[in-house]
Design an enzyme around this catalytic site. Sequence first.
Site, PDB file in Angstrom:
ATOM      1  CD  GLU A 245       5.279  -3.070  10.535  1.00 27.41           C
ATOM      2  OE1 GLU A 245       6.708  -1.123  10.922  1.00 27.41           O
ATOM      3  OE2 GLU A 245       4.630  -3.085  10.678  1.00 27.41           O
ATOM      4  CB  CYS A 282       7.621   0.638  10.055  1.00 30.63           C
ATOM      5  SG  CYS A 282       6.092   0.808   9.555  1.00 30.63           S
TER       6      CYS A 282
END
Length: 509
Positions: A245, A282
């Site tokens: 990620e 995020c």
Amino acid sequence: MAAAPVWSVDPRTGKQREQVAVEATVQEVDQAVRAALAAKDALADRGTRAAFLRSAAELLDAAKDHLVEAADAETALGPVRLTGELARTCYQLRAFADIVDEGGFLGVVIDHPDSSATPPIPDLRRYKIPLGVVAVYSASNFPFAFSVPGGDTASALAAGCPVVVKAHPDHPATSELVASTLRRAAARHDIPEGVLGLVHGFDAGVELVKHPLVSGAGFTGSIRGGRALFDAAAARPVPIPFHGELGSLNPVVVTEAAAVERAEEIGAGLAGSMTLGVGQFCVKPGLVFAPSGAGGDRLLKSLTEAVSDTEAGVLLDHRMRDNFVAGVRERVELPDVDAPVTPGAGSEHTVSAGFLTVPAAKLAAEGEHDLLLEECFGPVTVVARYEDDAEITAALSRLSGNLTATVQLSAEEAAGEGRGAALLAELTPLAGRLLVNGWPTGVAVAPAQHHGGPYPATTSTSTSVGGTAIERWLRPVAYQNTPAALLPPELRDENPLGLPRRYEGRLEH
């Protein structure tokens, strides 16, 4: 690779607190990987795995006060946030224990011979087995939920894969404490402590992904760091899956009707989401499309008031603070960019929240405003004011992959009238999770969750949150015309383990 001391650092002052460990040498990385591999057989029994995961949750919860204190000293995230994060982490471990007990993740399929089929079907039996040793790279912004005991580790252990974690330099002491706790949980079930290895240092992280006995890797972090490790994983003599990620802008589209109907609510909600955790999530909304009319003006007024009332905060380390201040300065200097609330440096060790505005038309074509289409880690967002839907479409067409995409709709649009469905269809190719009339910060640990998205949000199509995260660490194997006495118990007709399966085309539970 020269060993160097690893220090715990206080982000509130930038000063070293204590030496925690030393950076791992090549030999120590090798030892950690080999110890993990040696522990693999101890995870073979599903009952033992499930009990281990529950014990890990129990011991982490019992050590809550000590762990939260250590994590707060290294991250400045605050006891309330960290207590909640640790609770989420324990819940996740228990949720994977339940998945292991249930057994559906094994994907058992049994087909008996059928000579009448074209072509004829032999006896085929398929299920999934663990990959092997998994390398996990901890995230800076979640010292529990995406670090040593986080989703990558929990899902890998649930799959039957031992783990070697590369600790994040922002919380080395917390990493050591958590690793010790997980090893004590393993010892309860006669699992060797090598089942959870821990190494420190940048070079150690590179050596880990290159180690020939590592079979897969999970990463949460920056595009630059993640891409380097992804390339290293692919360049090995035997490439391995790398589930990374890397970064996300998380666009939000506010329709004109939504702004007219509830501008103040949307502005306040946006402020809360983009400043949550000092903007260090995020899934922070980093680009918001708002109409140029009166509704959009009201939205900006509400956003201005809410962000102005937000106190300055401490980022995870001074390198991130410096990058944030420099990144904001570079964006503010672009033509046609305004800062109704100027983000940037607060005190010597803090940053203040703010937001920028720009005409959406400036984002429609390649040029100097492309910087606004890149993630800026910290409490800032960009509001792009649009004149019509074509400007939204033109700007969205230039975005890369994201973890989330959000639409703020009016009540009528949410009921199916207007452009709501078309906007969702337009956003679907860009993101792994779509939200309507909500905010992306907050990722529920649930069976249907998907925390991933097109590159560079992630390097694969999998999720790092939720029950299906276990699938990353498994590979399917089919047995053909294998005598019953040689079959693993999972694939025998009598189903001695009571597993859910597809048996001759029928689902059995």
